[in-house]
Design a protein around this motif. Sequence first.
Motif, PDB file in Angstrom:
ATOM      1  N   GLN A 152       0.719  -1.356   0.075  1.00  0.00           N
ATOM      2  CA  GLN A 152      -0.074  -0.057   0.110  1.00  0.00           C
ATOM      3  C   GLN A 152       0.941   1.149   0.182  1.00  0.00           C
ATOM      4  O   GLN A 152       2.007   1.374   0.355  1.00  0.00           O
ATOM      5  CB  GLN A 152      -1.062   0.045   1.338  1.00  0.00           C
ATOM      6  CG  GLN A 152      -0.199   0.237   2.454  1.00  0.00           C
ATOM      7  CD  GLN A 152      -1.088  -0.004   3.573  1.00  0.00           C
ATOM      8  OE1 GLN A 152      -2.319  -0.200   3.499  1.00  0.00           O
ATOM      9  NE2 GLN A 152      -0.445  -0.095   5.075  1.00  0.00           N
ATOM     10  N   ASN A 153       0.317   2.441  -0.561  1.00  0.00           N
ATOM     11  CA  ASN A 153       0.813   3.630  -0.515  1.00  0.00           C
ATOM     12  C   ASN A 153      -0.162   4.557   0.547  1.00  0.00           C
ATOM     13  O   ASN A 153      -1.179   4.077   1.227  1.00  0.00           O
ATOM     14  CB  ASN A 153       0.816   4.265  -1.910  1.00  0.00           C
ATOM     15  CG  ASN A 153       1.578   3.398  -2.927  1.00  0.00           C
ATOM     16  OD1 ASN A 153       2.788   3.169  -2.607  1.00  0.00           O
ATOM     17  ND2 ASN A 153       0.864   3.267  -4.003  1.00  0.00           N
ATOM     18  N   PHE A 154       0.474   5.639   0.777  1.00  0.00           N
ATOM     19  CA  PHE A 154      -0.255   6.442   1.483  1.00  0.00           C
ATOM     20  C   PHE A 154      -0.504   7.953   0.841  1.00  0.00           C
ATOM     21  O   PHE A 154       0.290   8.421   0.404  1.00  0.00           O
ATOM     22  CB  PHE A 154       0.534   6.601   3.135  1.00  0.00           C
ATOM     23  CG  PHE A 154       0.578   5.459   3.895  1.00  0.00           C
ATOM     24  CD1 PHE A 154      -0.476   5.378   4.883  1.00  0.00           C
ATOM     25  CD2 PHE A 154       1.580   4.617   3.774  1.00  0.00           C
ATOM     26  CE1 PHE A 154      -0.448   4.119   5.705  1.00  0.00           C
ATOM     27  CE2 PHE A 154       1.662   3.540   4.640  1.00  0.00           C
ATOM     28  CZ  PHE A 154       0.773   3.517   5.681  1.00  0.00           C
ATOM     29  N   GLU A 155      -1.664   8.209   0.919  1.00  0.00           N
ATOM     30  CA  GLU A 155      -2.045   9.610   0.216  1.00  0.00           C
ATOM     31  C   GLU A 155      -2.700  10.676   1.472  1.00  0.00           C
ATOM     32  O   GLU A 155      -3.472  10.190   2.083  1.00  0.00           O
ATOM     33  CB  GLU A 155      -3.227   9.391  -0.727  1.00  0.00           C
ATOM     34  CG  GLU A 155      -2.393   8.294  -1.925  1.00  0.00           C
ATOM     35  CD  GLU A 155      -3.626   8.241  -3.147  1.00  0.00           C
ATOM     36  OE1 GLU A 155      -4.495   8.758  -2.898  1.00  0.00           O
ATOM     37  OE2 GLU A 155      -3.260   7.639  -4.034  1.00  0.00           O
ATOM     38  N   ASP A 156      -2.602  11.919   1.294  1.00  0.00           N
ATOM     39  CA  ASP A 156      -2.842  12.936   2.295  1.00  0.00           C
ATOM     40  C   ASP A 156      -4.285  12.805   2.453  1.00  0.00           C
ATOM     41  O   ASP A 156      -5.088  12.716   1.453  1.00  0.00           O
ATOM     42  CB  ASP A 156      -2.628  14.379   1.756  1.00  0.00           C
ATOM     43  CG  ASP A 156      -1.028  14.698   1.920  1.00  0.00           C
ATOM     44  OD1 ASP A 156      -0.325  14.315   2.802  1.00  0.00           O
ATOM     45  OD2 ASP A 156      -0.500  15.334   1.050  1.00  0.00           O
ATOM     46  N   ARG A 157      -4.836  12.866   3.526  1.00  0.00           N
ATOM     47  CA  ARG A 157      -6.167  12.921   3.759  1.00  0.00           C
ATOM     48  C   ARG A 157      -6.757  14.634   3.716  1.00  0.00           C
ATOM     49  O   ARG A 157      -6.045  15.192   3.596  1.00  0.00           O
ATOM     50  CB  ARG A 157      -6.491  12.533   5.129  1.00  0.00           C
ATOM     51  CG  ARG A 157      -6.454  11.250   5.602  1.00  0.00           C
ATOM     52  CD  ARG A 157      -7.193  10.770   6.772  1.00  0.00           C
ATOM     53  NE  ARG A 157      -7.129   9.150   7.059  1.00  0.00           N
ATOM     54  CZ  ARG A 157      -8.189   8.305   6.583  1.00  0.00           C
ATOM     55  NH1 ARG A 157      -9.328   8.968   6.041  1.00  0.00           N
ATOM     56  NH2 ARG A 157      -8.328   7.244   7.041  1.00  0.00           N
ATOM     57  N   VAL A 242       2.568  17.693  14.177  1.00  0.00           N
ATOM     58  CA  VAL A 242       2.201  16.787  13.186  1.00  0.00           C
ATOM     59  C   VAL A 242       2.143  17.442  11.796  1.00  0.00           C
ATOM     60  O   VAL A 242       1.511  18.437  11.794  1.00  0.00           O
ATOM     61  CB  VAL A 242       0.581  16.263  13.462  1.00  0.00           C
ATOM     62  CG1 VAL A 242       0.029  15.176  12.112  1.00  0.00           C
ATOM     63  CG2 VAL A 242       0.536  15.347  14.716  1.00  0.00           C
ATOM     64  N   LYS A 243       2.911  16.860  10.820  1.00  0.00           N
ATOM     65  CA  LYS A 243       2.719  17.426   9.529  1.00  0.00           C
ATOM     66  C   LYS A 243       2.025  17.128   8.385  1.00  0.00           C
ATOM     67  O   LYS A 243       1.613  17.921   7.467  1.00  0.00           O
ATOM     68  CB  LYS A 243       4.419  17.742   9.045  1.00  0.00           C
ATOM     69  CG  LYS A 243       5.396  18.051  10.110  1.00  0.00           C
ATOM     70  CD  LYS A 243       6.921  18.026   9.862  1.00  0.00           C
ATOM     71  CE  LYS A 243       7.231  19.129   8.523  1.00  0.00           C
ATOM     72  NZ  LYS A 243       8.985  19.163   8.599  1.00  0.00           N
ATOM     73  N   ALA A 244       1.593  15.894   8.679  1.00  0.00           N
ATOM     74  CA  ALA A 244       0.549  15.438   7.366  1.00  0.00           C
ATOM     75  C   ALA A 244       0.064  14.314   7.980  1.00  0.00           C
ATOM     76  O   ALA A 244       0.557  13.404   8.941  1.00  0.00           O
ATOM     77  CB  ALA A 244       1.532  15.162   6.515  1.00  0.00           C
ATOM     78  N   VAL A 245      -1.362  14.006   7.738  1.00  0.00           N
ATOM     79  CA  VAL A 245      -2.209  12.763   8.086  1.00  0.00           C
ATOM     80  C   VAL A 245      -2.390  12.089   6.537  1.00  0.00           C
ATOM     81  O   VAL A 245      -3.068  12.918   5.815  1.00  0.00           O
ATOM     82  CB  VAL A 245      -3.191  13.151   8.759  1.00  0.00           C
ATOM     83  CG1 VAL A 245      -4.237  11.991   9.086  1.00  0.00           C
ATOM     84  CG2 VAL A 245      -2.926  14.026  10.135  1.00  0.00           C
ATOM     85  N   LYS A 246      -2.055  10.979   6.660  1.00  0.00           N
ATOM     86  CA  LYS A 246      -2.066  10.049   5.161  1.00  0.00           C
ATOM     87  C   LYS A 246      -2.753   8.837   5.579  1.00  0.00           C
ATOM     88  O   LYS A 246      -2.791   8.139   6.517  1.00  0.00           O
ATOM     89  CB  LYS A 246      -0.830   9.672   4.677  1.00  0.00           C
ATOM     90  CG  LYS A 246       0.123  11.035   4.311  1.00  0.00           C
ATOM     91  CD  LYS A 246       1.183  10.651   3.884  1.00  0.00           C
ATOM     92  CE  LYS A 246       2.172  11.979   3.413  1.00  0.00           C
ATOM     93  NZ  LYS A 246       1.852  12.515   2.231  1.00  0.00           N
ATOM     94  N   GLU A 247      -3.957   8.572   4.475  1.00  0.00           N
ATOM     95  CA  GLU A 247      -4.635   7.177   4.552  1.00  0.00           C
ATOM     96  C   GLU A 247      -4.105   6.143   3.711  1.00  0.00           C
ATOM     97  O   GLU A 247      -3.380   6.737   2.757  1.00  0.00           O
ATOM     98  CB  GLU A 247      -6.105   7.703   4.209  1.00  0.00           C
ATOM     99  CG  GLU A 247      -6.455   8.091   2.868  1.00  0.00           C
ATOM    100  CD  GLU A 247      -7.733   8.421   2.541  1.00  0.00           C
ATOM    101  OE1 GLU A 247      -8.590   7.459   3.315  1.00  0.00           O
ATOM    102  OE2 GLU A 247      -8.081   9.135   1.653  1.00  0.00           O
ATOM    103  N   PRO A 248      -4.120   5.075   4.302  1.00  0.00           N
ATOM    104  CA  PRO A 248      -3.500   4.096   3.277  1.00  0.00           C
ATOM    105  C   PRO A 248      -4.288   3.707   1.944  1.00  0.00           C
ATOM    106  O   PRO A 248      -5.492   3.841   1.979  1.00  0.00           O
ATOM    107  CB  PRO A 248      -3.586   2.742   4.090  1.00  0.00           C
ATOM    108  CG  PRO A 248      -4.579   2.951   5.233  1.00  0.00           C
ATOM    109  CD  PRO A 248      -4.694   4.451   5.246  1.00  0.00           C
TER     110      PRO A 248
END
Length: 444
Positions: A152-157, A242-248
């Motif tokens: 999986q990759n992570f993309e910004d929420r 916290v600089k970024a929140v990413k979802e899988p």
Amino acid sequence: MQVTQTLNEGLKRGYTITVSAAELDVKVQEKLVEAQPEVEMKGFRKGKVPMAMMRKQFGPRIMGDAMQDAIDGAMKDHFEASGDRPAMQPDVKMKDGEEWKEGQDVVVEMSYEALPEIPEVDASKVTLERLVVKAEDAAVDEALANLAASAQNFEDRKKGSKAKDGDQVVIDFKGSVDGDYFEGGTGEDYPLVLGSNSFIPGFEAQLVGAKAGDEVKVDVSFPAEYQAAHLAGKAAVFECTVKAVKEPKPAEIDDEMAKKYGAEDLAGLKGQIAERLEAEYQGAARAVMKRSLLDQLDTLVKFDLPPSLVEAEAGQIAHQLWHEENPEVQDHNHDAVEATDEHKKLAERRVRLGLLLAEVGRKAEITVTDQEMTQAVMTQARQYPGQERQFFEFVQKNAQMQQQLRAPIFEDKVVDHIVAGAKVSDKEIDKDALQKAIEALDEM
């Protein structure tokens, strides 16, 4: 030297071995003559010490060696002449014990249980089903989905979204103990997957619900066994940004993902997965067929069993099952575990099948090759990453470990030998039916 039978009941055997004083004296003399060229003693040149002085100086020790050699030789001759094979190490003791004196005959009592005569196995009377399972498209697709999830990759929420378990947060952090920042406790742009347990226990849970831009103070305690001794057991505070929140996001199931797993394209990856699945099915099907074979052999061939082997096996079974029921006890400092009738029944089956397979293998001259042993050691060594060399050296010096690795290889080769002469038919089933067949094995 004289060997006289004193017991012959079932598989139990008893003998007395008598070594005359004259025979023993000859052996002592032979050993003294053999040693004389290398013996040095004050007042005599090397190799020129008189035999009388050598006998006085070294006689008692050499007498013991000569007695042992004589008894070992008599036992070896007896087993070769009688054809007996002891089930366990024979019990050997001197009849006179401490009362024996030099100049007397040596009388030894030997007792053992002989391995029984084992009937020939008529493999043609064995009927087996070989379960065959093809890798269905649904199973391949399920495996592909699992691979995509692991890749999986992570993309910004969406801006302002709160972090959830399984999300990746990108953080800067600074850790302090008693108000002092400590070496190694800082990081920038660190990608941390919440729920991965890659940080100190309790750290990740305090970032659940955080948003990009939040400043979070994380209070944790280092484990008592932490590798850095100066931090072990200490309470710490980590100041986190916290600089970024990413979802899988699962990887796309396409040619690009296939290449990450070493395949040329998606079709090639599907082919590899199908081969792997069918190899797994084949291994499971073999276990089912092997159980059927052993069940049939257990009823097809009957013979007397050495009581000592059954008793020892029942004890091991009882001890092993006790530890499985009491996993908190890691050592063997516990009360004796009594074997039940159920344990003894299972022990009889194991001993009978073990002796039978060993005899079939012996008569068929089945052996375990050096290459097969090396492969087995390599397979086991992979369970100790970074310590493979030490494991190889351990096995080389440990005969018991070598036997533990050799035994299942030998057994599988004997099973294949019997199956080759049995009546075997193929039966196609689906993976669910195979799973039920495997589960049934555990219930037996």
